[in-house]
Design a protein around this motif. Structure first.
Motif, PDB file in Angstrom:
ATOM      1  N   LEU A  86       0.833  -1.201   0.000  1.00  0.00           N
ATOM      2  CA  LEU A  86       0.000   0.000   0.000  1.00  0.00           C
ATOM      3  C   LEU A  86       0.868   1.251   0.000  1.00  0.00           C
ATOM      4  O   LEU A  86       2.027   1.230   0.419  1.00  0.00           O
ATOM      5  CB  LEU A  86      -0.899   0.017   1.232  1.00  0.00           C
ATOM      6  N   ILE A  87       0.280   2.337  -0.467  1.00  0.00           N
ATOM      7  CA  ILE A  87       0.920   3.648  -0.388  1.00  0.00           C
ATOM      8  C   ILE A  87       0.487   4.311   0.919  1.00  0.00           C
ATOM      9  O   ILE A  87      -0.696   4.266   1.286  1.00  0.00           O
ATOM     10  CB  ILE A  87       0.520   4.518  -1.590  1.00  0.00           C
ATOM     11  N   GLN A  88       1.431   4.945   1.614  1.00  0.00           N
ATOM     12  CA  GLN A  88       1.100   5.584   2.888  1.00  0.00           C
ATOM     13  C   GLN A  88       0.039   6.671   2.690  1.00  0.00           C
ATOM     14  O   GLN A  88       0.033   7.375   1.681  1.00  0.00           O
ATOM     15  CB  GLN A  88       2.353   6.212   3.517  1.00  0.00           C
ATOM     16  N   SER A  89      -0.843   6.771   3.664  1.00  0.00           N
ATOM     17  CA  SER A  89      -1.924   7.757   3.625  1.00  0.00           C
ATOM     18  C   SER A  89      -1.588   8.887   4.586  1.00  0.00           C
ATOM     19  O   SER A  89      -2.063   8.925   5.723  1.00  0.00           O
ATOM     20  CB  SER A  89      -3.258   7.104   4.002  1.00  0.00           C
ATOM     21  N   PHE A  90      -0.737   9.805   4.138  1.00  0.00           N
ATOM     22  CA  PHE A  90      -0.316  10.917   4.989  1.00  0.00           C
ATOM     23  C   PHE A  90      -1.506  11.820   5.291  1.00  0.00           C
ATOM     24  O   PHE A  90      -2.342  12.097   4.439  1.00  0.00           O
ATOM     25  CB  PHE A  90       0.795  11.713   4.303  1.00  0.00           C
ATOM     26  N   GLY A  91      -1.583  12.268   6.532  1.00  0.00           N
ATOM     27  CA  GLY A  91      -2.688  13.128   6.944  1.00  0.00           C
ATOM     28  C   GLY A  91      -3.910  12.363   7.401  1.00  0.00           C
ATOM     29  O   GLY A  91      -4.911  12.978   7.772  1.00  0.00           O
ATOM     30  N   THR A  92      -3.850  11.043   7.389  1.00  0.00           N
ATOM     31  CA  THR A  92      -4.988  10.245   7.837  1.00  0.00           C
ATOM     32  C   THR A  92      -4.485   9.072   8.667  1.00  0.00           C
ATOM     33  O   THR A  92      -3.292   8.776   8.706  1.00  0.00           O
ATOM     34  CB  THR A  92      -5.801   9.685   6.653  1.00  0.00           C
ATOM     35  N   GLU A  93      -5.414   8.397   9.311  1.00  0.00           N
ATOM     36  CA  GLU A  93      -5.137   7.145  10.011  1.00  0.00           C
ATOM     37  C   GLU A  93      -5.883   6.035   9.270  1.00  0.00           C
ATOM     38  O   GLU A  93      -7.076   5.804   9.502  1.00  0.00           O
ATOM     39  CB  GLU A  93      -5.607   7.223  11.470  1.00  0.00           C
ATOM     40  N   PRO A  94      -5.226   5.344   8.343  1.00  0.00           N
ATOM     41  CA  PRO A  94      -5.929   4.335   7.545  1.00  0.00           C
ATOM     42  C   PRO A  94      -6.534   3.215   8.367  1.00  0.00           C
ATOM     43  O   PRO A  94      -7.560   2.646   7.978  1.00  0.00           O
ATOM     44  CB  PRO A  94      -4.834   3.817   6.596  1.00  0.00           C
ATOM     45  N   GLN A  95      -5.939   2.894   9.522  1.00  0.00           N
ATOM     46  CA  GLN A  95      -6.501   1.826  10.345  1.00  0.00           C
ATOM     47  C   GLN A  95      -7.896   2.207  10.830  1.00  0.00           C
ATOM     48  O   GLN A  95      -8.803   1.374  10.865  1.00  0.00           O
ATOM     49  CB  GLN A  95      -5.596   1.528  11.535  1.00  0.00           C
ATOM     50  N   VAL A  96      -8.093   3.471  11.183  1.00  0.00           N
ATOM     51  CA  VAL A  96      -9.406   3.928  11.640  1.00  0.00           C
ATOM     52  C   VAL A  96     -10.427   3.809  10.513  1.00  0.00           C
ATOM     53  O   VAL A  96     -11.578   3.379  10.725  1.00  0.00           O
ATOM     54  CB  VAL A  96      -9.311   5.380  12.146  1.00  0.00           C
ATOM     55  N   ILE A  97     -10.021   4.162   9.294  1.00  0.00           N
ATOM     56  CA  ILE A  97     -10.931   4.083   8.148  1.00  0.00           C
ATOM     57  C   ILE A  97     -11.329   2.632   7.894  1.00  0.00           C
ATOM     58  O   ILE A  97     -12.506   2.323   7.671  1.00  0.00           O
ATOM     59  CB  ILE A  97     -10.263   4.701   6.909  1.00  0.00           C
ATOM     60  N   VAL A  98     -10.353   1.738   7.936  1.00  0.00           N
ATOM     61  CA  VAL A  98     -10.643   0.322   7.704  1.00  0.00           C
ATOM     62  C   VAL A  98     -11.539  -0.229   8.811  1.00  0.00           C
ATOM     63  O   VAL A  98     -12.435  -1.050   8.557  1.00  0.00           O
ATOM     64  CB  VAL A  98      -9.335  -0.477   7.602  1.00  0.00           C
ATOM     65  N   GLU A  99     -11.324   0.202  10.045  1.00  0.00           N
ATOM     66  CA  GLU A  99     -12.171  -0.248  11.142  1.00  0.00           C
ATOM     67  C   GLU A  99     -13.621   0.172  10.937  1.00  0.00           C
ATOM     68  O   GLU A  99     -14.545  -0.586  11.251  1.00  0.00           O
ATOM     69  CB  GLU A  99     -11.636   0.297  12.465  1.00  0.00           C
ATOM     70  N   HIS A 100     -13.838   1.367  10.404  1.00  0.00           N
ATOM     71  CA  HIS A 100     -15.212   1.800  10.120  1.00  0.00           C
ATOM     72  C   HIS A 100     -15.808   0.985   8.972  1.00  0.00           C
ATOM     73  O   HIS A 100     -17.022   0.716   8.972  1.00  0.00           O
ATOM     74  CB  HIS A 100     -15.234   3.293   9.791  1.00  0.00           C
ATOM     75  N   CYS A 101     -14.990   0.604   8.000  1.00  0.00           N
ATOM     76  CA  CYS A 101     -15.484  -0.276   6.935  1.00  0.00           C
ATOM     77  C   CYS A 101     -15.915  -1.618   7.514  1.00  0.00           C
ATOM     78  O   CYS A 101     -16.958  -2.175   7.132  1.00  0.00           O
ATOM     79  CB  CYS A 101     -14.400  -0.477   5.873  1.00  0.00           C
ATOM     80  N   LEU A 102     -15.125  -2.158   8.440  1.00  0.00           N
ATOM     81  CA  LEU A 102     -15.488  -3.414   9.095  1.00  0.00           C
ATOM     82  C   LEU A 102     -16.778  -3.261   9.902  1.00  0.00           C
ATOM     83  O   LEU A 102     -17.650  -4.150   9.897  1.00  0.00           O
ATOM     84  CB  LEU A 102     -14.346  -3.869  10.009  1.00  0.00           C
ATOM     85  N   ALA A 103     -16.896  -2.139  10.622  1.00  0.00           N
ATOM     86  CA  ALA A 103     -18.091  -1.904  11.433  1.00  0.00           C
ATOM     87  C   ALA A 103     -19.327  -1.767  10.555  1.00  0.00           C
ATOM     88  O   ALA A 103     -20.404  -2.291  10.878  1.00  0.00           O
ATOM     89  CB  ALA A 103     -17.901  -0.655  12.289  1.00  0.00           C
ATOM     90  N   ALA A 104     -19.199  -1.050   9.423  1.00  0.00           N
ATOM     91  CA  ALA A 104     -20.336  -0.885   8.513  1.00  0.00           C
ATOM     92  C   ALA A 104     -20.749  -2.227   7.919  1.00  0.00           C
ATOM     93  O   ALA A 104     -21.947  -2.525   7.802  1.00  0.00           O
ATOM     94  CB  ALA A 104     -19.975   0.103   7.408  1.00  0.00           C
ATOM     95  N   ASN A 105     -19.771  -3.043   7.545  1.00  0.00           N
ATOM     96  CA  ASN A 105     -20.094  -4.364   7.005  1.00  0.00           C
ATOM     97  C   ASN A 105     -20.794  -5.237   8.051  1.00  0.00           C
ATOM     98  O   ASN A 105     -21.686  -6.029   7.723  1.00  0.00           O
ATOM     99  CB  ASN A 105     -18.819  -5.056   6.519  1.00  0.00           C
ATOM    100  N   ARG A 106     -20.389  -5.083   9.306  1.00  0.00           N
ATOM    101  CA  ARG A 106     -21.009  -5.861  10.388  1.00  0.00           C
ATOM    102  C   ARG A 106     -22.470  -5.458  10.572  1.00  0.00           C
ATOM    103  O   ARG A 106     -23.350  -6.325  10.747  1.00  0.00           O
ATOM    104  CB  ARG A 106     -20.234  -5.646  11.679  1.00  0.00           C
TER     105      ARG A 106
END
Length: 551
Positions: A86-106
């Motif tokens: 992956l390319i680094q996502s400067f200015g963001t926390e990609p783990q938080v974004i992915v966690e919300h994707c997991l929560a939405a899928n749940r």
């Protein structure tokens, strides 16, 4: 595997404390997981260099919406076992974004469990009626897409006439008994199931919209992902998910980046400015030689001096504390479809070790191979603006060259910052027909209820849904931040911040370099004159396309 190296964290992963100040871009991207618009809307957020694609499916009634496609695709791309780097996502926390994707899928899986039960009781047991109603909604979906008003009107009239004929036939069937009543129930029970499914879908839609609105309002609603917390050593799925999140966080902290020609450094944005100081190394005293020094000596002095950027002689607002790091830059093709991160004994948990950084800085200055850059990075506007100034020092024969380049990554596209708006319709009043009133529409209309109910039984195996309804294809090499970033030059204050950062950084770099040269007996007259000239030239207020060479 890389995650075997750094995987030492017990339990669920917690967002890093340094995420403060990067919440706006992070929450804007995370909100996409909860959205309910058309998946084609994300194509509006495509940048000049990175374009997402919506791959069509076999059946339009199974087409995913924006939130479903985004959360599913991002989850697979960021946490897949055989995923590409992956390319680094400067200015963001990609783990938080992915966690919300997991929560939405749940949340959607819980809804789909109920809808699957509805389809089994009210659809599968009355299959002829279900197929007939699905055919009606498929035709209706096709009709709504017709731009020709005449074709739209004729098709609608034929559909209504067909419905009337079918109703009359069901009332007066040529036979009686069990099968007659079964056919009549086949026409009615799926409609009752539709009302049940609508109630389930409406409740979930309100929950998803509340999370979407809370994220953009700064509420910071948490993502609940209990499936990422192993309860025992035997829970392999939860353990793999936990390791995937840990690997994602480690790769975000990597000091290896990629230069893609006119696209600039992936994740940092295009190069908008370049200033070079290159002069001959001559001894200050004719009877003495220059003290031998290396590029790393100059870089180390510049690094120490850049840490003082946040301090100034006046008690006014100024630079926030920047991130100062040594970067190893790997060149790739402009249209490269993937990247490959360095590996071996000189790499530890995606981090290139210090002795290898020093070796590259001193030795790899000409020809093929990776290059060393010293970077000073400012994350501003709650993560919406990332300014990166890169410094590289080269010594070829008797010429010392110090190059300072500016990179800027703008805010995420406005699509991700739009808040949910209530679904309303303006109609004329019944008696006072010259006046209008606004009616509140349900969040989930009839067509959407059918779409959700049809998709629900297939959620146990997502590849079937991808085949039937289509999917979102992400741009490669993929990074959450740069894939949907706008240019900062359309925002006056952001553009000012990017341009203002160049002059102080350039002067600090030149000051530190001249000090090292003087300490080693180098004649700095020409260097000083050139530095003074560049100090004036850097005040040119116009950003350039520094990576585009006009042959």
């Amino acid at each position: 595997m890389a995650d075997d190296v750094f995987d030492f964290r017990p339990g669920a992963q917690v967002p890093l404390a340094g995420a403060a100040g990067q919440t706006a871009a992070t929450q804007a991207l995370a909100s996409a997981a909860y959205r309910d618009g058309e998946v084609d809307d994300i194509l509006k957020a495509n940048s000049d260099w990175h374009k997402s694609v919506v791959k069509p499916g076999l059946w339009s009634l199974c087409k995913p919406n924006l939130g479903e496609a985004f959360s599913r695709t991002v989850q697979v791309r960021m946490l897949g076992g055989a995923r590409a780097p992956l390319i680094q996502s400067f200015g963001t926390e990609p783990q938080v974004i992915v966690e919300h994707c997991l929560a939405a899928n749940r949340i959607r899986r819980q809804r789909d469990s109920w809808l699957t039960a509805v389809m089994a009781l009210c659809g599968l047991l009355f299959l002829p009626g279900l197929l007939a109603w699905l055919l009606v909604f498929t035709i209706r979906r096709w009709i709504t897409k017709q731009k020709d008003k005449r074709t739209h009107a004729i098709a609608t009239a034929l559909l209504v006439a067909l419905g009337v004929v079918v109703a009359l036939v069901l009332i007066k069937l040529p036979f009686g008994g069990f099968w007659a009543w079964y056919l009549r129930l086949c026409a009615v029970v799926p409609v009752l199931g539709w009302f049940w499914a609508k109630h389930v879908a409406e409740g979930t839609a309100k929950d998803l919209r509340a999370r979407w609105d809370s994220l953009l309002a700064g509420g910071g609603v948490g993502a609940k992902i209990p499936e990422a917390v192993p309860g025992s050593p035997g829970e392999t799925a939860a353990e793999r998910l936990r390791q995937g999140l840990a690997r994602l966080s480690a790769e975000q902290q990597s000091n290896s980046v990629f230069y893609a020609g006119p696209k600039g450094i992936l994740g940092m944005g295009t190069r908008w400015g370049s200033w070079q100081l290159a002069e001959e190394l001559t001894a200050r005293d004719e009877d003495k030689e220059i003290n031998p020094f290396r590029s790393w000596d100059v870089v180390r002095a510049v690094h120490d001096q850049l840490r003082m950027l946040e301090r100034g002689p006046l008690h006014t607002g100024g630079f926030p504390k920047p991130s100062i790091r040594h970067w190893i830059v790997t060149p790739i093709g402009e249209n490269a479809g993937s990247v490959s991160r360095p590996s071996g004994t000189d790499v530890d948990a995606f981090q290139i070790k210090g002795h290898e950084i020093q070796r590259i800085c001193n030795e790899q200055q000409f020809g093929s191979g990776d290059r060393h850059y010293l970077g000073v990075q400012f994350t501003l506007w709650d993560g919406q603006l990332v300014i990166t100034m890169l410094i590289t020092v080269t010594v070829l024969h008797e010429t010392l060259r110090i190059e300072v380049t500016g990179h800027a990554l703008g805010p995420v596209h406005s699509l991700f910052t739009s808040k949910p708006s209530p679904k309303t319709k303006t109609v004329s009043k019944t008696i006072r027909f010259w006046e209008t009133k606004t009616q509140q529409l349900p969040l989930v209309d009839a067509q959407e209820v059918v779409r959700l109910a049809v998709r629900a039984p297939f959620t146990w195996y997502p590849p079937i849904l991808d085949y039937l309804g289509g999917k979102l294809v992400l741009p490669e090499p993929f990074g959450l931040r740069h894939a949907w970033a706008d240019k900062p030059w359309r925002h006056r204050f952001m553009a000012d911040d990017a341009l203002r950062a160049a002059t102080p950084v350039l002067r600090v770099v030149h000051s530190a370099a001249l000090k090292v040269l003087e300490e080693n007996g180098v004649n700095t007259d020409r260097f000083g004159a050139r530095a003074t000239f560049l100090s004036g030239a850097v005040q040119d207020p116009a950003p350039k396309q520094a990576d585009v060479y006009n042959a």
